[in-house]
Motif scaffolding. Sequence first.
Motif, PDB file in Angstrom:
ATOM      1  N   VAL A 115       0.833  -1.201   0.000  1.00  0.00           N
ATOM      2  CA  VAL A 115       0.000   0.000   0.000  1.00  0.00           C
ATOM      3  C   VAL A 115       0.869   1.252   0.000  1.00  0.00           C
ATOM      4  O   VAL A 115       0.599   2.219  -0.743  1.00  0.00           O
ATOM      5  CB  VAL A 115      -0.952  -0.006   1.208  1.00  0.00           C
ATOM      6  N   GLN A 150      -7.777  -2.128   0.935  1.00  0.00           N
ATOM      7  CA  GLN A 150      -8.696  -1.053   1.316  1.00  0.00           C
ATOM      8  C   GLN A 150      -9.891  -1.605   2.092  1.00  0.00           C
ATOM      9  O   GLN A 150     -10.374  -0.969   3.036  1.00  0.00           O
ATOM     10  CB  GLN A 150      -9.159  -0.313   0.058  1.00  0.00           C
ATOM     11  N   GLN A 204       8.559   6.214   4.324  1.00  0.00           N
ATOM     12  CA  GLN A 204       7.268   6.364   5.008  1.00  0.00           C
ATOM     13  C   GLN A 204       7.093   5.341   6.109  1.00  0.00           C
ATOM     14  O   GLN A 204       6.553   5.654   7.190  1.00  0.00           O
ATOM     15  CB  GLN A 204       6.125   6.222   3.992  1.00  0.00           C
ATOM     16  N   GLU A 230       0.921   4.206  -2.768  1.00  0.00           N
ATOM     17  CA  GLU A 230       0.617   5.583  -2.369  1.00  0.00           C
ATOM     18  C   GLU A 230       1.749   6.553  -2.701  1.00  0.00           C
ATOM     19  O   GLU A 230       1.504   7.685  -3.129  1.00  0.00           O
ATOM     20  CB  GLU A 230       0.307   5.639  -0.869  1.00  0.00           C
ATOM     21  N   THR A 231       2.982   6.107  -2.487  1.00  0.00           N
ATOM     22  CA  THR A 231       4.129   7.005  -2.689  1.00  0.00           C
ATOM     23  C   THR A 231       4.684   6.950  -4.100  1.00  0.00           C
ATOM     24  O   THR A 231       5.345   7.894  -4.548  1.00  0.00           O
ATOM     25  CB  THR A 231       5.252   6.670  -1.696  1.00  0.00           C
TER      26      THR A 231
END
Length: 291
Positions: free
Chosen positions: A11, A69, A25, A15-16
Amino acid sequence: MMNPHWLRSFVALVETGGFTRAARQLDLTQAAISQHMRHLEQAFGPLLIRRPRQIELTPAGMALLAYCQELEQIDKRLKVRLSDATADSGDISVISPGSVGLALYAALLALQEAHRGLVIRHRFAPDSEVLDAVLRKQYELGFVTMKPDDPRLKAVSFAEEALELVVPAGTTVTRWEDLDRLGFIDHPDGQAMATRLLMRRFPANPGIRSVHCHGFINQITLILEPVARGLGFTVIPRHAREAFARPEAITVIDGDPGVVDTLWLVYRAEWPLSARAAWVLEKLRQSKSFP
């Protein structure tokens, strides 16, 4: 179930958009992120298409992201359900007999109107099913008319409910013969309730079985309908009578001595009530339905 550390790395990578940023992160090394991805791709096949300064998800990668999610939403719902800070929102499960259930459900709906985060799940059932459902953890709160002796259940006196003799509006009852002339409207607990109340009101009576039965109905909200139409009398609990939509069509024959039953709140004794259940119970006790 997949290793949660691998899923978090996946994830973060999505996201990054890069291994270095994902590692930063999560406070991990880039090698750790790469290793986690290898494990996932061994299980599901290619998840990413690696391009310069860009990562694109494969169909398998999109499916895995949707799964992650969903897990996040499930985790949030669990925290909300267990949090003491959210007593006025979330699910509340109640199971009860019909008469008290009519009053309970109306009070619960009023509470839900004031606190839209609450989700009410209420089932009507006889005492035996109530006890079984609470023991099986299908419902957190149960209400019964007879105090259970099972050590796994905590039983607390919650309210009192009187049995009432109900006749068509304008009818006068002073003697047993008045009831005999009206006829009896029976229901699943009708003969037992009538016997308990009428043996006190009319001690020398020959018994409810001697009265001609003018009807039987097993739906508690409809028991008083034939009474309202002048077809007979019945004996029901107070909460059932108060829920009847046409009170002007019936009359309650007051008298002494009466019969008053205790309604018992039951829940599992091995652990405390949730903050939400305790809050709802306090609101119910404060309502006009349970003086």
